[in-house]
Motif scaffolding. Structure first.
Motif, short mmCIF file in Angstrom:
data_model
loop_
_atom_site.label_atom_id
_atom_site.label_comp_id
_atom_site.label_asym_id
_atom_site.label_seq_id
_atom_site.Cartn_x
_atom_site.Cartn_y
_atom_site.Cartn_z
N ALA A 40 0.86 -1.18 0.00
CA ALA A 40 0.00 0.00 0.00
C ALA A 40 0.90 1.24 0.00
O ALA A 40 2.05 1.17 0.44
N PRO A 41 0.38 2.36 -0.47
CA PRO A 41 1.19 3.59 -0.50
C PRO A 41 1.74 3.94 0.88
O PRO A 41 1.00 3.95 1.87
N GLY A 42 3.02 4.20 0.95
CA GLY A 42 3.64 4.59 2.19
C GLY A 42 3.93 3.45 3.15
O GLY A 42 4.40 3.68 4.26
N LYS A 43 3.66 2.23 2.73
CA LYS A 43 3.89 1.07 3.59
C LYS A 43 4.88 0.10 2.94
O LYS A 43 5.13 0.15 1.75
N GLN A 44 5.42 -0.80 3.77
CA GLN A 44 6.33 -1.80 3.25
C GLN A 44 5.58 -2.91 2.52
O GLN A 44 4.41 -3.18 2.80
N ARG A 45 6.29 -3.54 1.60
CA ARG A 45 5.71 -4.68 0.91
C ARG A 45 5.55 -5.82 1.91
O ARG A 45 6.44 -6.10 2.71
N SER A 62 -3.87 -12.15 7.88
CA SER A 62 -4.94 -11.24 7.46
C SER A 62 -5.77 -11.78 6.30
O SER A 62 -6.87 -11.28 6.05
N VAL A 63 -5.25 -12.78 5.59
CA VAL A 63 -5.99 -13.29 4.41
C VAL A 63 -6.41 -14.75 4.57
O VAL A 63 -7.11 -15.28 3.69
N LYS A 64 -6.01 -15.40 5.64
CA LYS A 64 -6.37 -16.80 5.85
C LYS A 64 -7.87 -16.97 5.85
O LYS A 64 -8.60 -16.19 6.47
N GLY A 65 -8.33 -17.98 5.12
CA GLY A 65 -9.75 -18.26 5.04
C GLY A 65 -10.46 -17.46 3.96
O GLY A 65 -11.62 -17.75 3.64
N LEU A 85 -13.47 -9.78 -0.16
CA LEU A 85 -12.50 -8.69 -0.15
C LEU A 85 -12.95 -7.55 0.74
O LEU A 85 -14.15 -7.24 0.85
N LYS A 86 -11.96 -6.94 1.38
CA LYS A 86 -12.20 -5.82 2.29
C LYS A 86 -11.47 -4.59 1.76
O LYS A 86 -10.52 -4.70 0.98
N SER A 87 -11.87 -3.42 2.24
CA SER A 87 -11.23 -2.19 1.78
C SER A 87 -9.73 -2.20 2.10
O SER A 87 -8.92 -1.66 1.34
N GLU A 88 -9.38 -2.85 3.20
CA GLU A 88 -7.96 -2.89 3.58
C GLU A 88 -7.13 -3.82 2.68
O GLU A 88 -5.90 -3.86 2.81
N VAL A 117 -5.24 -3.73 -7.06
CA VAL A 117 -6.53 -4.20 -6.57
C VAL A 117 -7.13 -3.10 -5.70
O VAL A 117 -6.49 -2.64 -4.75
N THR A 118 -8.33 -2.67 -6.06
CA THR A 118 -9.01 -1.62 -5.31
C THR A 118 -10.37 -2.14 -4.86
O THR A 118 -11.17 -2.59 -5.70
N VAL A 119 -10.60 -2.10 -3.56
CA VAL A 119 -11.86 -2.58 -2.99
C VAL A 119 -12.62 -1.38 -2.45
O VAL A 119 -12.14 -0.68 -1.55
#
Length: 121
Positions: A40-45, A62-65, A85-88, A117-119
């Motif tokens: 995400a912008p400003g964050k680490q991969r 955060s994505v399990k399940g 999918l969530k906004s985050e 990917v944009t939610v």
């Protein structure tokens, strides 16, 4: 030189689904691990999911399940099915592959160009 080409990103409403694909192309190589990372912008991969050559998978908590990674070794392609999918989850998603060329012992890391990917909530 191996190239990774991603596809499948886009805009989706929260709760929806998307499927990302990443195909590796080149000459005389083999692949061990493949996977997906996101930034995400400003964050680490950060790691999303990985899969090795025999199908063992690893997911971020955060994505399990919700997300499922798979691969087709015959096509040198890795997939990421993203459900609920969530906004985050809005990020630039990068494909990754660990590659070894025929006749060589070293492994090399390759990255795709990224797919957005944009939610929307």
């Amino acid at each position: 030189q191996v190239q990774l080409v991603e596809s499948g990103g886009g805009l989706v409403q929260a709760g929806g689904s998307l499927r990302l694909s990443c195909a590796a192309s080149g000459n005389a190589f083999s692949i061990s691990a493949m996977g997906w990372y996101r930034q995400a912008p400003g964050k680490q991969r950060e790691l999303v999911a990985t899969i090795n050559s025999v199908g063992t998978t690893n997911y971020a908590d955060s994505v399990k399940g919700r997300f499922t990674i798979s691969r087709d070794n015959a096509k040198n392609t890795v997939y990421l099915q993203m459900n609920s999918l969530k906004s985050e989850d809005t990020c630039l998603y990068y494909c990754y592959a660990s590659v070894r060329y025929s006749g060589r012992y070293s492994w090399y890391d390759y990255w795709g160009q990224g797919t957005q990917v944009t939610v929307s909530s």
